[in-house]
Design a protein around this motif. Structure first.
Motif, short mmCIF file in Angstrom:
data_model
loop_
_atom_site.label_atom_id
_atom_site.label_comp_id
_atom_site.label_asym_id
_atom_site.label_seq_id
_atom_site.Cartn_x
_atom_site.Cartn_y
_atom_site.Cartn_z
N THR A 40 0.83 -1.20 0.00
CA THR A 40 0.00 0.00 0.00
C THR A 40 0.87 1.25 0.00
O THR A 40 0.56 2.23 -0.68
CB THR A 40 -0.93 0.00 1.23
OG1 THR A 40 -1.67 -1.21 1.23
CG2 THR A 40 -1.88 1.18 1.22
N ALA A 43 2.23 1.74 -3.59
CA ALA A 43 1.26 2.01 -4.65
C ALA A 43 0.53 3.31 -4.38
O ALA A 43 0.02 3.53 -3.31
CB ALA A 43 0.26 0.86 -4.74
N ASN A 47 -2.90 4.34 -9.11
CA ASN A 47 -2.43 3.15 -9.82
C ASN A 47 -3.52 2.09 -9.88
O ASN A 47 -4.36 2.00 -8.99
CB ASN A 47 -1.19 2.54 -9.14
CG ASN A 47 0.00 3.47 -9.25
OD1 ASN A 47 0.01 4.39 -10.05
ND2 ASN A 47 0.99 3.23 -8.43
N VAL A 49 -4.37 -1.27 -9.14
CA VAL A 49 -3.92 -2.41 -8.34
C VAL A 49 -4.79 -3.61 -8.69
O VAL A 49 -6.01 -3.53 -8.67
CB VAL A 49 -4.01 -2.11 -6.83
CG1 VAL A 49 -3.60 -3.32 -6.02
CG2 VAL A 49 -3.15 -0.91 -6.49
N SER A 68 -0.45 -9.08 -5.19
CA SER A 68 -0.90 -7.81 -5.74
C SER A 68 0.01 -7.48 -6.92
O SER A 68 1.18 -7.87 -6.95
CB SER A 68 -0.83 -6.70 -4.70
OG SER A 68 0.52 -6.46 -4.36
N PHE A 70 0.76 -4.07 -9.52
CA PHE A 70 0.47 -2.68 -9.85
C PHE A 70 1.61 -2.10 -10.65
O PHE A 70 2.72 -2.62 -10.66
CB PHE A 70 0.17 -1.84 -8.61
CG PHE A 70 1.30 -1.77 -7.62
CD1 PHE A 70 2.22 -0.74 -7.68
CD2 PHE A 70 1.43 -2.73 -6.63
CE1 PHE A 70 3.26 -0.68 -6.76
CE2 PHE A 70 2.46 -2.67 -5.71
CZ PHE A 70 3.38 -1.65 -5.78
#
Length: 165
Positions: A40, A43, A47, A49, A68, A70
């Motif tokens: 987190t 990002a 973005n 995600v 994840s 991104f």
């Protein structure tokens, strides 16, 4: 654990398990929240995600893992957020049914991660190597056995058909 359970040992009894040396290993336990918070921080809210969730099963157990993905400044970044494993039930289940149960665990893991964090998820992708699971999710699940119908119903309550690959 299954072998200990099958041998019928009580909680206070000494066991000769493990035979032939230790089958266990030290496990590093990290908080799912800490891993996700690290992502987190990297990002930006603008973005896109994505969460990619994978599952698999065998006659011994099942597992799900969530990553994840991104982009930031044209660079793609991926990070593992968490995972969940379970041993197969003592009662015999076919591999397709175990794969379906692994898919349910996969959907539950994704739901838990998404609900416990503030980050906006642009897209989810659920991955399985089972054609049976994909076929069950994309068909009329009510015509199948109760076991399959209940699990597919839960998948459709928490996921969309087009999220499955």
């Amino acid at each position: 654990m299954q072998e200990i359970w099958r041998c019928g040992c009580g909680w206070d009894e000494k066991s000769s398990w493990p035979k032939g040396g230790s089958r266990g290993s030290k496990r590093c336990r990290t908080s799912t929240k800490l891993r996700f918070l690290a992502v987190t921080e990297l990002a930006k809210p603008t973005n896109n995600v994505e969460l990619h969730i994978f599952c698999d099963a065998s006659e011994n157990g099942m597992a799900a893992v969530i990553y994840s993905r991104f982009e930031e400044e044209g660079k793609v970044e991926c990070a593992m957020i968490g995972s969940k494993t379970r041993v197969a039930p003592l009662k015999f289940l076919t591999i397709p049914r175990l794969e379906l149960q692994a898919a349910v665990n996969e959907a539950r893991l994704a739901d838990c991660i998404i609900k416990s964090h503030r980050m906006k998820i642009a897209r989810r992708v659920f991955w399985t190597d089972s054609r049976d699971v994909i076929r069950w999710v994309r068909s009329d699940h009510q015509r199948y056995s109760q076991f399959v119908a209940f699990r597919v119903s839960e998948l459709l309550d928490t996921t969309q058909v087009d999220e499955w690959r």
